[in-house]
Write a protein that holds these residues in place. Structure first.
Motif, PDB file in Angstrom:
ATOM      1  N   GLY A 189       0.871  -1.278  -0.068  1.00  0.00           N
ATOM      2  CA  GLY A 189       0.121   0.054  -0.091  1.00  0.00           C
ATOM      3  C   GLY A 189       0.729   1.296   0.043  1.00  0.00           C
ATOM      4  N   LYS A 190       2.171   1.275   0.018  1.00  0.00           N
ATOM      5  CA  LYS A 190       3.027   2.396   0.128  1.00  0.00           C
ATOM      6  C   LYS A 190       3.611   2.615  -1.358  1.00  0.00           C
ATOM      7  CE  LYS A 190       2.613   2.494   4.746  1.00  0.00           C
ATOM      8  NZ  LYS A 190       1.924   3.613   5.430  1.00  0.00           N
ATOM      9  N   ILE A 191       4.201   4.118  -1.462  1.00  0.00           N
ATOM     10  CA  ILE A 191       4.977   4.338  -2.581  1.00  0.00           C
ATOM     11  C   ILE A 191       6.443   4.243  -1.842  1.00  0.00           C
ATOM     12  CG2 ILE A 191       5.578   6.131  -4.316  1.00  0.00           C
ATOM     13  CD1 ILE A 191       2.862   7.042  -4.319  1.00  0.00           C
ATOM     14  N   ILE A 192       7.256   3.494  -2.532  1.00  0.00           N
ATOM     15  CA  ILE A 192       8.796   3.630  -2.039  1.00  0.00           C
ATOM     16  C   ILE A 192       9.312   3.949  -3.479  1.00  0.00           C
ATOM     17  CG2 ILE A 192      10.475   2.010  -1.210  1.00  0.00           C
ATOM     18  CD1 ILE A 192       8.170   2.088   0.535  1.00  0.00           C
ATOM     19  N   SER A 193      10.709   5.007  -3.032  1.00  0.00           N
ATOM     20  CA  SER A 193      11.303   5.353  -4.138  1.00  0.00           C
ATOM     21  C   SER A 193      12.870   4.902  -3.886  1.00  0.00           C
ATOM     22  CB  SER A 193      11.271   6.755  -4.227  1.00  0.00           C
ATOM     23  OG  SER A 193      10.308   7.366  -4.829  1.00  0.00           O
ATOM     24  N   LEU A 194      13.349   4.757  -5.138  1.00  0.00           N
ATOM     25  CA  LEU A 194      14.943   4.596  -5.210  1.00  0.00           C
ATOM     26  C   LEU A 194      15.454   5.673  -5.881  1.00  0.00           C
ATOM     27  CD1 LEU A 194      15.429   0.641  -6.386  1.00  0.00           C
ATOM     28  CD2 LEU A 194      15.166   1.797  -3.956  1.00  0.00           C
ATOM     29  N   ILE A 195      16.229   6.578  -5.431  1.00  0.00           N
ATOM     30  CA  ILE A 195      16.951   7.664  -5.900  1.00  0.00           C
ATOM     31  C   ILE A 195      18.304   7.473  -5.953  1.00  0.00           C
ATOM     32  CG2 ILE A 195      14.794   9.189  -5.428  1.00  0.00           C
ATOM     33  CD1 ILE A 195      16.675  10.567  -3.652  1.00  0.00           C
ATOM     34  N   GLY A 196      19.019   8.251  -6.984  1.00  0.00           N
ATOM     35  CA  GLY A 196      20.441   7.896  -7.075  1.00  0.00           C
ATOM     36  C   GLY A 196      20.992   8.450  -8.421  1.00  0.00           C
ATOM     37  N   ALA A 197      22.150   8.627  -8.654  1.00  0.00           N
ATOM     38  CA  ALA A 197      22.868   9.209  -9.921  1.00  0.00           C
ATOM     39  C   ALA A 197      22.730   8.078 -10.864  1.00  0.00           C
ATOM     40  CB  ALA A 197      24.363   9.695  -9.756  1.00  0.00           C
ATOM     41  N   ASN A 198      23.100   8.286 -12.183  1.00  0.00           N
ATOM     42  CA  ASN A 198      23.025   7.322 -13.376  1.00  0.00           C
ATOM     43  C   ASN A 198      24.247   6.136 -12.864  1.00  0.00           C
ATOM     44  OD1 ASN A 198      21.179   8.107 -15.089  1.00  0.00           O
ATOM     45  ND2 ASN A 198      22.766   9.353 -16.242  1.00  0.00           N
ATOM     46  N   GLY A 199      24.077   4.966 -12.992  1.00  0.00           N
ATOM     47  CA  GLY A 199      25.050   4.045 -12.844  1.00  0.00           C
ATOM     48  C   GLY A 199      25.032   3.672 -11.196  1.00  0.00           C
ATOM     49  N   ALA A 200      24.174   4.040 -10.606  1.00  0.00           N
ATOM     50  CA  ALA A 200      24.135   3.828  -9.050  1.00  0.00           C
ATOM     51  C   ALA A 200      23.440   2.512  -8.748  1.00  0.00           C
ATOM     52  CB  ALA A 200      23.136   4.819  -8.286  1.00  0.00           C
ATOM     53  N   GLY A 201      22.879   1.869  -9.714  1.00  0.00           N
ATOM     54  CA  GLY A 201      22.157   0.299  -9.600  1.00  0.00           C
ATOM     55  C   GLY A 201      20.667   0.263  -9.547  1.00  0.00           C
ATOM     56  N   LYS A 202      20.049   1.481  -9.673  1.00  0.00           N
ATOM     57  CA  LYS A 202      18.702   1.574  -9.627  1.00  0.00           C
ATOM     58  C   LYS A 202      18.014   0.631 -10.470  1.00  0.00           C
ATOM     59  CE  LYS A 202      18.148   5.884 -10.483  1.00  0.00           C
ATOM     60  NZ  LYS A 202      19.536   6.084 -10.923  1.00  0.00           N
ATOM     61  N   SER A 203      18.176   0.812 -11.698  1.00  0.00           N
ATOM     62  CA  SER A 203      17.640  -0.034 -12.948  1.00  0.00           C
ATOM     63  C   SER A 203      17.930  -1.527 -12.747  1.00  0.00           C
ATOM     64  CB  SER A 203      18.066   0.238 -14.292  1.00  0.00           C
ATOM     65  OG  SER A 203      17.344   1.820 -14.518  1.00  0.00           O
ATOM     66  N   THR A 204      19.056  -1.725 -12.468  1.00  0.00           N
ATOM     67  CA  THR A 204      19.890  -2.949 -11.999  1.00  0.00           C
ATOM     68  C   THR A 204      18.959  -3.901 -11.067  1.00  0.00           C
ATOM     69  OG1 THR A 204      21.824  -2.845 -12.734  1.00  0.00           O
ATOM     70  CG2 THR A 204      21.624  -4.656 -11.275  1.00  0.00           C
ATOM     71  N   THR A 205      18.611  -2.918  -9.837  1.00  0.00           N
ATOM     72  CA  THR A 205      17.614  -3.572  -8.862  1.00  0.00           C
ATOM     73  C   THR A 205      16.398  -3.951  -9.310  1.00  0.00           C
ATOM     74  OG1 THR A 205      18.868  -1.941  -7.383  1.00  0.00           O
ATOM     75  CG2 THR A 205      16.550  -3.009  -6.459  1.00  0.00           C
ATOM     76  N   LEU A 206      15.600  -3.277 -10.026  1.00  0.00           N
ATOM     77  CA  LEU A 206      14.317  -3.630 -10.728  1.00  0.00           C
ATOM     78  C   LEU A 206      14.503  -4.795 -11.873  1.00  0.00           C
ATOM     79  CD1 LEU A 206      12.299  -0.428 -11.288  1.00  0.00           C
ATOM     80  CD2 LEU A 206      12.541  -1.528  -9.323  1.00  0.00           C
ATOM     81  N   ARG A 207      15.310  -4.957 -12.348  1.00  0.00           N
ATOM     82  CA  ARG A 207      15.599  -5.991 -13.442  1.00  0.00           C
ATOM     83  C   ARG A 207      15.819  -7.017 -12.598  1.00  0.00           C
ATOM     84  NH1 ARG A 207      16.481  -5.081 -18.781  1.00  0.00           N
ATOM     85  NH2 ARG A 207      18.089  -6.865 -18.763  1.00  0.00           N
ATOM     86  N   THR A 208      16.953  -6.955 -11.500  1.00  0.00           N
ATOM     87  CA  THR A 208      17.019  -8.514 -10.858  1.00  0.00           C
ATOM     88  C   THR A 208      15.631  -8.913 -10.157  1.00  0.00           C
ATOM     89  OG1 THR A 208      19.137  -7.590 -10.496  1.00  0.00           O
ATOM     90  CG2 THR A 208      18.437  -9.369  -8.927  1.00  0.00           C
ATOM     91  N   ILE A 209      14.932  -7.962  -9.663  1.00  0.00           N
ATOM     92  CA  ILE A 209      13.684  -8.391  -8.958  1.00  0.00           C
ATOM     93  C   ILE A 209      12.748  -9.003  -9.911  1.00  0.00           C
ATOM     94  CG2 ILE A 209      11.671  -7.720  -7.895  1.00  0.00           C
ATOM     95  CD1 ILE A 209      12.968  -5.120  -6.982  1.00  0.00           C
TER      96      ILE A 209
END
Length: 234
Positions: free
Chosen positions: A27-47
Motif C-alpha cells: 500500500g506504500k509508494i517507495i522510491s529509489l533515487i541516485g545518480a546514473n550508474g548507481a544500480g537503480k535499474s539493475t535492482t528492478l531488473r533483478t527483482i
C-alpha cells in the motif's frame, strides 16, 4: 510485501549491486533515487528475473522469487514499467492495452479495466485507435503505464517514468502515480527527478555505486541537507 536481503549482482567484473536490502510495504509508494550508474535499474531488473543475482534473496508476498523466470513473476501480479516505455509502436492504443492483459481470462472485466485506464488517462481514450508510435513521448509513457495496469498488478515497479518529458507532463505522471496508489496498488519507483519522487513517497532509499547510502521517510530525505546538495541542486 517485497523484501530484498543482501542482494549482490555482477556484470562481468563489475560489482553492480553490493549487498542492498530494501523493504516495500503493502500500500506504500517507495522510491529509489541516485545518480546514473548507481544500480537503480539493475535492482528492478533483478527483482523481475531479467538479471541474475550471485548472492542474496528476493521475497515477494512471503515467497522466494530470487532468479525465478520473468513470466512466472508477472503471473504473481508483480509488474515492471521499463525505462524507455517499450510500447508496441505499430499497434493501436487499444491493442497495446489488450496485450497488457494477455495472461488474463476474465474478458468482460478486461473491458472494464480498459475503461478504468481511460479514466486515468483520458488522452488515451481520445487516441484509442491511433498507432502508438505516432503519439508524443508523454502519451506513450501514459500508454506504458496503462498497459502495465492491465495486468492487475499488486506491486507496480516504474523505471524513470518522467524521463524526457515536458514539466507539465511530468506533473501529470506523478499525479497519476499517486492516484494509482490511492486505488490500492503498491508502487516501487525509480526516478532521477528526486524532488518529485520524494514528495509522493512514503519511504525512500538513496543508492550510490551499488550500495544503500541513506534511507528514510520521503519528506525527511527531501529536507535532508546532504540529499538536497547531491540530488536536488540546492
Amino acid at each position: 510485501m517485497l523484501k530484498i536481503d543482501n542482494l549482490n549482482v555482477f556484470y562481468g567484473g563489475i560489482h553492480a549491486l553490493r549487498g542492498i536490502s530494501i523493504n516495500v510495504e503493502k500500500g506504500k509508494i517507495i522510491s529509489l533515487i541516485g545518480a546514473n550508474g548507481a544500480g537503480k535499474s539493475t535492482t528492478l531488473r533483478t527483482i523481475m528475473g531479467l538479471e541474475k543475482s550471485s548472492e542474496g534473496k528476493v521475497e515477494y508476498e512471503g515467497k522466494d522469487i530470487t532468479n525465478m523466470k520473468t513470466k512466472e513473476i508477472v503471473k504473481s501480479n508483480l509488474v515492471l514499467v521499463p525505462e524507455g516505455r517499450r510500447i508496441f509502436t505499430n499497434l493501436s492504443v487499444r491493442e497495446n492495452l489488450i496485450l497488457g492483459a494477455y495472461l488474463r481470462k476474465d474478458k468482460k472485466i478486461v473491458e472494464d479495466d480498459i475503461d478504468w485506464v481511460y479514466s486515468l488517462f483520458p488522452r488515451l481514450k481520445e487516441r484509442e485507435w491511433q498507432l502508438a508510435g505516432t503519439m508524443s513521448g508523454g502519451e506513450q509513457q501514459m500508454l506504458a503505464v496503462g498497459r502495465a495496469l492491465m495486468t492487475k498488478p499488486k506491486l507496480l515497479m516504474m523505471d524513470e517514468p518522467s524521463l524526457g518529458l515536458a514539466p507539465l507532463i511530468v506533473k501529470d505522471i506523478f499525479d497519476i502515480i499517486k492516484r494509482i496508489n490511492d486505488e490500492g496498488v503498491t508502487v516501487l519507483l525509480i526516478e532521477q527527478n528526486a524532488k518529485a519522487s520524494l514528495e509522493i513517497s512514503d519511504y525512500a532509499y538513496v543508492l550510490e555505486t551499488g550500495k544503500i547510502f541513506m534511507e528514510g521517510k520521503g519528506m525527511d530525505l527531501l529536507n535532508d541537507e546532504e540529499v538536497k546538495k547531491a540530488y536536488l541542486g540546492t
